[in-house]
Design a protein around this motif. Structure first.
Motif, PDB file in Angstrom:
ATOM      1  N   ASP A 247     -50.894   1.187 -19.464  1.00  0.00           N
ATOM      2  CA  ASP A 247     -49.406   1.307 -19.820  1.00  0.00           C
ATOM      3  C   ASP A 247     -48.975   1.010 -18.181  1.00  0.00           C
ATOM      4  O   ASP A 247     -47.807  -0.016 -18.317  1.00  0.00           O
ATOM      5  N   CYS A 248     -49.390   1.537 -17.281  1.00  0.00           N
ATOM      6  CA  CYS A 248     -48.846   1.329 -16.068  1.00  0.00           C
ATOM      7  C   CYS A 248     -48.922   0.201 -15.469  1.00  0.00           C
ATOM      8  O   CYS A 248     -48.069  -0.623 -14.818  1.00  0.00           O
ATOM      9  N   LEU A 249     -49.870  -0.601 -15.783  1.00  0.00           N
ATOM     10  CA  LEU A 249     -50.276  -2.058 -15.443  1.00  0.00           C
ATOM     11  C   LEU A 249     -49.233  -2.932 -16.036  1.00  0.00           C
ATOM     12  O   LEU A 249     -48.820  -3.933 -15.601  1.00  0.00           O
ATOM     13  N   SER A 250     -49.138  -2.718 -17.284  1.00  0.00           N
ATOM     14  CA  SER A 250     -48.222  -3.560 -18.344  1.00  0.00           C
ATOM     15  C   SER A 250     -46.849  -3.333 -17.453  1.00  0.00           C
ATOM     16  O   SER A 250     -46.232  -4.497 -17.430  1.00  0.00           O
ATOM     17  N   GLU A 251     -46.436  -2.346 -17.118  1.00  0.00           N
ATOM     18  CA  GLU A 251     -45.082  -1.920 -16.727  1.00  0.00           C
ATOM     19  C   GLU A 251     -44.917  -2.679 -15.503  1.00  0.00           C
ATOM     20  O   GLU A 251     -43.883  -3.321 -15.015  1.00  0.00           O
ATOM     21  N   MET A 252     -45.984  -2.761 -14.539  1.00  0.00           N
ATOM     22  CA  MET A 252     -45.733  -3.419 -13.137  1.00  0.00           C
ATOM     23  C   MET A 252     -45.901  -4.995 -13.370  1.00  0.00           C
ATOM     24  O   MET A 252     -45.151  -5.509 -12.552  1.00  0.00           O
ATOM     25  N   LEU A 253     -46.427  -5.329 -14.369  1.00  0.00           N
ATOM     26  CA  LEU A 253     -46.798  -6.913 -14.731  1.00  0.00           C
ATOM     27  C   LEU A 253     -45.339  -7.391 -15.045  1.00  0.00           C
ATOM     28  O   LEU A 253     -44.954  -8.541 -14.820  1.00  0.00           O
ATOM     29  N   SER A 254     -44.543  -6.207 -15.610  1.00  0.00           N
ATOM     30  CA  SER A 254     -42.979  -6.610 -15.885  1.00  0.00           C
ATOM     31  C   SER A 254     -41.948  -7.012 -14.865  1.00  0.00           C
ATOM     32  O   SER A 254     -41.000  -7.646 -14.796  1.00  0.00           O
TER      33      SER A 254
ATOM     34  N   VAL B 224     -50.235  -7.264  -7.886  1.00  0.00           N
ATOM     35  CA  VAL B 224     -50.827  -6.087  -8.405  1.00  0.00           C
ATOM     36  C   VAL B 224     -52.160  -5.571  -7.761  1.00  0.00           C
ATOM     37  O   VAL B 224     -52.964  -6.209  -8.208  1.00  0.00           O
ATOM     38  N   LYS B 225     -52.214  -4.541  -7.306  1.00  0.00           N
ATOM     39  CA  LYS B 225     -53.496  -4.144  -6.492  1.00  0.00           C
ATOM     40  C   LYS B 225     -53.876  -2.857  -7.271  1.00  0.00           C
ATOM     41  O   LYS B 225     -53.148  -2.227  -7.889  1.00  0.00           O
ATOM     42  N   VAL B 226     -55.095  -2.503  -7.410  1.00  0.00           N
ATOM     43  CA  VAL B 226     -55.742  -1.507  -8.046  1.00  0.00           C
ATOM     44  C   VAL B 226     -54.930  -0.022  -7.544  1.00  0.00           C
ATOM     45  O   VAL B 226     -54.870   0.924  -8.274  1.00  0.00           O
ATOM     46  N   ILE B 227     -54.855   0.208  -6.119  1.00  0.00           N
ATOM     47  CA  ILE B 227     -54.239   1.122  -5.472  1.00  0.00           C
ATOM     48  C   ILE B 227     -52.895   1.670  -5.944  1.00  0.00           C
ATOM     49  O   ILE B 227     -52.644   2.810  -6.220  1.00  0.00           O
ATOM     50  N   ASP B 228     -52.187   0.562  -6.360  1.00  0.00           N
ATOM     51  CA  ASP B 228     -50.772   0.700  -6.865  1.00  0.00           C
ATOM     52  C   ASP B 228     -50.884   1.218  -8.037  1.00  0.00           C
ATOM     53  O   ASP B 228     -50.082   2.047  -8.719  1.00  0.00           O
ATOM     54  N   VAL B 229     -51.858   0.654  -9.086  1.00  0.00           N
ATOM     55  CA  VAL B 229     -51.846   0.997 -10.499  1.00  0.00           C
ATOM     56  C   VAL B 229     -52.261   2.360 -10.474  1.00  0.00           C
ATOM     57  O   VAL B 229     -51.597   3.089 -11.429  1.00  0.00           O
TER      58      VAL B 229
ATOM     59  N   ALA C 191     -60.673   5.132  -7.592  1.00  0.00           N
ATOM     60  CA  ALA C 191     -62.180   5.522  -7.962  1.00  0.00           C
ATOM     61  C   ALA C 191     -61.977   5.712  -9.742  1.00  0.00           C
ATOM     62  O   ALA C 191     -63.107   5.341 -10.641  1.00  0.00           O
ATOM     63  N   THR C 192     -60.842   6.495 -10.223  1.00  0.00           N
ATOM     64  CA  THR C 192     -60.851   6.471 -11.536  1.00  0.00           C
ATOM     65  C   THR C 192     -60.585   5.239 -12.275  1.00  0.00           C
ATOM     66  O   THR C 192     -61.256   4.931 -13.327  1.00  0.00           O
ATOM     67  N   PHE C 193     -59.732   4.523 -11.593  1.00  0.00           N
ATOM     68  CA  PHE C 193     -59.497   3.233 -12.146  1.00  0.00           C
ATOM     69  C   PHE C 193     -61.009   2.264 -12.414  1.00  0.00           C
ATOM     70  O   PHE C 193     -61.065   1.730 -13.573  1.00  0.00           O
ATOM     71  N   TYR C 194     -61.794   2.353 -11.359  1.00  0.00           N
ATOM     72  CA  TYR C 194     -62.770   1.780 -11.474  1.00  0.00           C
ATOM     73  C   TYR C 194     -63.885   2.297 -12.590  1.00  0.00           C
ATOM     74  O   TYR C 194     -64.816   1.497 -12.681  1.00  0.00           O
ATOM     75  N   GLN C 195     -63.578   3.297 -12.873  1.00  0.00           N
ATOM     76  CA  GLN C 195     -64.472   4.070 -14.060  1.00  0.00           C
ATOM     77  C   GLN C 195     -64.209   2.996 -15.082  1.00  0.00           C
ATOM     78  O   GLN C 195     -65.259   3.248 -16.209  1.00  0.00           O
ATOM     79  N   TYR C 196     -63.214   2.655 -15.527  1.00  0.00           N
ATOM     80  CA  TYR C 196     -62.767   2.188 -16.739  1.00  0.00           C
ATOM     81  C   TYR C 196     -62.573   0.297 -16.709  1.00  0.00           C
ATOM     82  O   TYR C 196     -62.854  -0.280 -17.659  1.00  0.00           O
ATOM     83  N   PHE C 197     -62.337   0.088 -15.389  1.00  0.00           N
ATOM     84  CA  PHE C 197     -62.341  -1.426 -15.309  1.00  0.00           C
ATOM     85  C   PHE C 197     -62.853  -1.968 -14.182  1.00  0.00           C
ATOM     86  O   PHE C 197     -62.828  -1.341 -13.026  1.00  0.00           O
ATOM     87  N   PRO C 198     -63.321  -3.129 -14.102  1.00  0.00           N
ATOM     88  CA  PRO C 198     -64.009  -3.823 -12.856  1.00  0.00           C
ATOM     89  C   PRO C 198     -63.122  -4.108 -11.770  1.00  0.00           C
ATOM     90  O   PRO C 198     -63.320  -4.240 -10.665  1.00  0.00           O
ATOM     91  N   ASP C 199     -61.842  -4.456 -12.163  1.00  0.00           N
ATOM     92  CA  ASP C 199     -61.040  -4.889 -11.406  1.00  0.00           C
ATOM     93  C   ASP C 199     -59.310  -5.179 -12.175  1.00  0.00           C
ATOM     94  O   ASP C 199     -59.500  -4.918 -13.263  1.00  0.00           O
ATOM     95  N   VAL C 200     -58.283  -5.549 -11.626  1.00  0.00           N
ATOM     96  CA  VAL C 200     -57.110  -5.623 -12.129  1.00  0.00           C
ATOM     97  C   VAL C 200     -57.315  -6.964 -13.223  1.00  0.00           C
ATOM     98  O   VAL C 200     -56.755  -6.531 -14.267  1.00  0.00           O
ATOM     99  N   GLU C 201     -57.906  -7.713 -13.009  1.00  0.00           N
ATOM    100  CA  GLU C 201     -58.119  -8.859 -14.023  1.00  0.00           C
ATOM    101  C   GLU C 201     -58.796  -8.315 -15.377  1.00  0.00           C
ATOM    102  O   GLU C 201     -58.586  -8.761 -16.254  1.00  0.00           O
ATOM    103  N   GLY C 202     -59.910  -7.466 -15.074  1.00  0.00           N
ATOM    104  CA  GLY C 202     -60.367  -6.881 -15.981  1.00  0.00           C
ATOM    105  C   GLY C 202     -59.323  -6.164 -17.179  1.00  0.00           C
ATOM    106  O   GLY C 202     -59.644  -5.970 -18.282  1.00  0.00           O
ATOM    107  N   ALA C 203     -58.696  -5.405 -16.406  1.00  0.00           N
ATOM    108  CA  ALA C 203     -57.754  -4.463 -17.266  1.00  0.00           C
ATOM    109  C   ALA C 203     -56.878  -5.464 -18.048  1.00  0.00           C
ATOM    110  O   ALA C 203     -56.225  -5.125 -18.710  1.00  0.00           O
ATOM    111  N   VAL C 204     -56.145  -6.490 -17.198  1.00  0.00           N
ATOM    112  CA  VAL C 204     -55.290  -7.302 -17.739  1.00  0.00           C
ATOM    113  C   VAL C 204     -55.853  -7.813 -18.917  1.00  0.00           C
ATOM    114  O   VAL C 204     -55.228  -8.475 -19.905  1.00  0.00           O
ATOM    115  N   LEU C 205     -57.090  -8.452 -18.915  1.00  0.00           N
ATOM    116  CA  LEU C 205     -57.739  -8.958 -20.286  1.00  0.00           C
ATOM    117  C   LEU C 205     -57.751  -7.873 -21.148  1.00  0.00           C
ATOM    118  O   LEU C 205     -57.651  -8.312 -22.412  1.00  0.00           O
ATOM    119  N   GLU C 206     -57.781  -6.842 -20.880  1.00  0.00           N
ATOM    120  CA  GLU C 206     -57.720  -5.622 -22.128  1.00  0.00           C
ATOM    121  C   GLU C 206     -56.500  -5.727 -22.695  1.00  0.00           C
ATOM    122  O   GLU C 206     -56.234  -5.672 -24.118  1.00  0.00           O
TER     123      GLU C 206
END
Length: 215
Positions: A26-33, A40-45, A54-69
């Protein structure tokens, strides 16, 4: 969120983990707007979500991976666009209504998902097959239904046999996508949304039926 959600290393995420994962999306979506995709960087999300990289990387390999989700979820919503065309009548006043509702639904969908669609378009234009496939899934559902509509009209002798149904449908859907992604640009030309949509509906009606809309 339904079904099992797994972390990058394959573990099944619990309820809290799923909530954290969704918050990151949700935060990534908001930032893309509000920010260019490349900025957009992992640390900012993670910071925006109140957690750590570290928590971000538990669920996504990178920002692009989260964007694809996010893009995949958007594509599922896009599958509903076919309902704007499938089973509709393209004769007389019903055809005019079908054209108007297709334009309304298509442009509204694009507006709702504007941020992620811009990223999908960028990835597709750069040759990323993952983004290209998502884009084609969205456009393909509508294209297939419009193709069937033209074929049905041809079978009834209402559309010239020289018209290629798939080519016509593909051209119309591509036009809709282009206009939808350029909606703000029309305002710089002095064209209001209230003026754009009915004129676009006329083009759709002409393309499918070969005739001007019935008044």
């Amino acid at each position: 969120m339904t079904g099992q959600v797994r972390t990058v290393d394959g573990r099944v995420a619990g309820r809290r983990g799923q909530a954290t994962r969704q918050k990151l999306l949700d935060c990534l979506s908001e930032m893309l707007s509000s920010s260019p995709y490349r900025d957009v960087k992992v640390i900012d999300v993670a910071r925006k979500a109140g957690t750590s990289p570290a928590t971000f990387y538990q669920y996504f390999p990178d920002v692009e991976g989260a964007v694809l989700e996010i893009a995949e979820e958007m594509a599922k919503d896009g599958a509903g666009l076919t309902e704007l065309v499938s089973g509709r009548s393209w004769v007389g006043k019903a055809a005019r209504q079908a054209s108007e509702e297709l334009v309304e639904g298509f442009l509204d969908f694009w507006r709702r998902h504007d941020a992620i669609l811009r990223v999908v378009d960028l990835g597709a234009a750069e040759g990323d097959k993952r983004f290209y496939k998502i884009r084609m899934r969205i456009l393909g559902s509508v294209t297939g239904s419009l193709t069937d509509a033209v074929k049905e009209l041809q079978a009834k002798g209402r559309v010239d046999k020289d018209v290629n149904p798939a080519a016509m449908a593909g051209a119309l859907v591509t036009m809709l996508a282009s206009v939808a992604s350029h909606q703000k640009g029309f305002q710089t030309w002095g064209v209001k949304q209230a003026e754009l949509r009915p004129n676009l509906a006329v083009l759709v009606h002409l393309g499918i039926t070969g005739k001007k809309p019935a008044k």
